[in-house]
Design a protein around this motif. Structure first.
Motif, PDB file in Angstrom:
ATOM      1  N   ASP A 170       0.803  -1.289   0.033  1.00  0.00           N
ATOM      2  CA  ASP A 170       0.052  -0.100   0.115  1.00  0.00           C
ATOM      3  C   ASP A 170       0.802   1.467  -0.022  1.00  0.00           C
ATOM      4  O   ASP A 170       0.457   2.354  -0.649  1.00  0.00           O
ATOM      5  CB  ASP A 170      -0.911   0.027   1.327  1.00  0.00           C
ATOM      6  CG  ASP A 170      -1.802   1.194   1.410  1.00  0.00           C
ATOM      7  OD1 ASP A 170      -2.719   1.263   0.388  1.00  0.00           O
ATOM      8  OD2 ASP A 170      -1.585   2.138   1.960  1.00  0.00           O
ATOM      9  N   ASP A 171       1.822   1.434   0.763  1.00  0.00           N
ATOM     10  CA  ASP A 171       2.780   2.623   0.868  1.00  0.00           C
ATOM     11  C   ASP A 171       3.477   2.995  -0.416  1.00  0.00           C
ATOM     12  O   ASP A 171       3.483   4.225  -1.000  1.00  0.00           O
ATOM     13  CB  ASP A 171       3.733   2.538   1.977  1.00  0.00           C
ATOM     14  CG  ASP A 171       4.662   1.347   2.036  1.00  0.00           C
ATOM     15  OD1 ASP A 171       4.327   0.203   1.189  1.00  0.00           O
ATOM     16  OD2 ASP A 171       6.124   1.476   2.262  1.00  0.00           O
ATOM     17  N   ARG A 193       0.774   4.000  -2.773  1.00  0.00           N
ATOM     18  CA  ARG A 193       0.279   5.363  -2.781  1.00  0.00           C
ATOM     19  C   ARG A 193       1.272   6.601  -3.392  1.00  0.00           C
ATOM     20  O   ARG A 193       0.794   7.653  -3.685  1.00  0.00           O
ATOM     21  CB  ARG A 193       0.173   5.614  -1.227  1.00  0.00           C
ATOM     22  CG  ARG A 193      -1.167   4.967  -0.662  1.00  0.00           C
ATOM     23  CD  ARG A 193      -1.536   5.364   0.622  1.00  0.00           C
ATOM     24  NE  ARG A 193      -2.698   4.418   1.119  1.00  0.00           N
ATOM     25  CZ  ARG A 193      -3.861   4.975   1.129  1.00  0.00           C
ATOM     26  NH1 ARG A 193      -4.071   6.033   0.460  1.00  0.00           N
ATOM     27  NH2 ARG A 193      -4.722   4.054   1.385  1.00  0.00           N
ATOM     28  N   ALA A 238      -6.101   0.457  -5.623  1.00  0.00           N
ATOM     29  CA  ALA A 238      -5.827  -0.875  -4.855  1.00  0.00           C
ATOM     30  C   ALA A 238      -4.461  -1.177  -5.102  1.00  0.00           C
ATOM     31  O   ALA A 238      -3.737  -1.125  -5.859  1.00  0.00           O
ATOM     32  CB  ALA A 238      -6.874  -1.969  -5.505  1.00  0.00           C
ATOM     33  N   ALA A 239      -3.973  -2.012  -3.793  1.00  0.00           N
ATOM     34  CA  ALA A 239      -2.707  -2.550  -3.714  1.00  0.00           C
ATOM     35  C   ALA A 239      -2.889  -4.362  -3.221  1.00  0.00           C
ATOM     36  O   ALA A 239      -3.240  -4.336  -2.282  1.00  0.00           O
ATOM     37  CB  ALA A 239      -1.831  -1.842  -2.568  1.00  0.00           C
ATOM     38  N   ASP A 281      -0.428  -6.017  -2.208  1.00  0.00           N
ATOM     39  CA  ASP A 281       0.670  -6.291  -1.243  1.00  0.00           C
ATOM     40  C   ASP A 281       1.624  -7.320  -1.807  1.00  0.00           C
ATOM     41  O   ASP A 281       1.892  -8.182  -0.900  1.00  0.00           O
ATOM     42  CB  ASP A 281      -0.190  -6.616  -0.043  1.00  0.00           C
ATOM     43  CG  ASP A 281       0.522  -6.364   1.346  1.00  0.00           C
ATOM     44  OD1 ASP A 281       1.891  -5.495   1.231  1.00  0.00           O
ATOM     45  OD2 ASP A 281       0.582  -7.380   2.058  1.00  0.00           O
TER      46      ASP A 281
END
Length: 248
Positions: free
Chosen positions: A134-135, A138, A155-156, A158
């Protein structure tokens, strides 16, 4: 013959490039042929800020440019999304300015390719279907916003390493993009050059009824844009079915 050089990190989905060369008509014609030359640089293939800053460092990209010299490229592209946008808009521009200086030819990166491709298609609002944590995802959204593109959803998945992304089967690639579309998005963006996507683009656009921009697709397109050698190729999606504005 026009040669576009790509600096590709490690190994994952680099076979998208010979496929693209074939779809573009390849090197068969001595005059007017297009060659896509790929050379590799190596680092930790982890989607984490410190590792990505190292991967996209001036020294590593200079090494990649040196490897490409034997191909005599007409343009050079840093074929990595996260290893460019992690620097932010101004840092990524400085990265490309330095690459251009050492390569001696026009240069760009996958991150800027996404922005230029979206502008060329008139895309203003996008959904991002990222494989990253996620980071990191973003940071990509922030880069797009800095380029004037509104991110209406993100959407991530991960996935931590490029090797894991490269192992995704075609149905997982399709599912990722389809599941993370948004009704307000003009297009769906699928970053990460570690993901094989070229053979899935038309399937995705047919399902979503809108353009889909993927990392290896826009990276190849950016090289063609820089050299003024764009080709119309129906199998590579909406992006390759119109003539781009080189000033985008």
């Amino acid at each position: 013959m026009t040669t576009i050089g790509f600096i590709y990190p490690d190994h994952a989905a680099e076979d998208d490039y010979p496929l693209a060369e074939q779809l573009l008509g390849g090197t068969a014609a001595a005059e007017g042929g297009i060659r896509l030359a790929v050379e590799h640089i190596y680092g930790t293939d982890k989607h984490a800020v410190a590792e990505l800053l190292d991967l996209g460092s001036e020294t590593r990209l200079a090494d990649g440019a040196a490897l490409l010299k034997k191909h005599e490229p007409d343009a050079v592209i840093w074929a990595c999304t996260s290893g460019s946008f992690v620097y932010g808009w101004d840092g990524a521009q400085d990265q490309i300015d330095r690459l251009r200086a050492v390569a001696g030819v026009p240069a760009s990166s996958t991150s800027f390719a996404f922005v230029h491709a979206a502008r060329s298609l008139g895309v203003k609002r996008v959904a991002v279907a990222a494989t990253y944590p996620d980071d990191i995802a973003r940071l990509f959204a922030g880069f797009l916003e800095a380029g004037g593109i509104e991110v209406v959803s993100m959407a991530a998945a991960d996935i931590v390493t490029a090797a894991e992304v490269g192992a995704l089967p075609p149905e997982a690639v399709v599912e990722l993009a389809v599941r993370h579309d948004h009704p307000d998005a003009d297009a769906v963006l699928v970053p990460d050059t570690a993901m094989r996507t070229l053979q899935e683009i038309n399937t995705l656009e047919a399902a979503l009824k809108k353009p889909v921009l993927t990392a290896n697709q826009v990276t190849v397109w950016e090289g063609l844009r820089l050299t003024g050698r764009h080709r119309l190729v129906r199998s590579l999606g909406a992006l390759f079915r119109h003539v781009p504005d080189r000033s985008a």
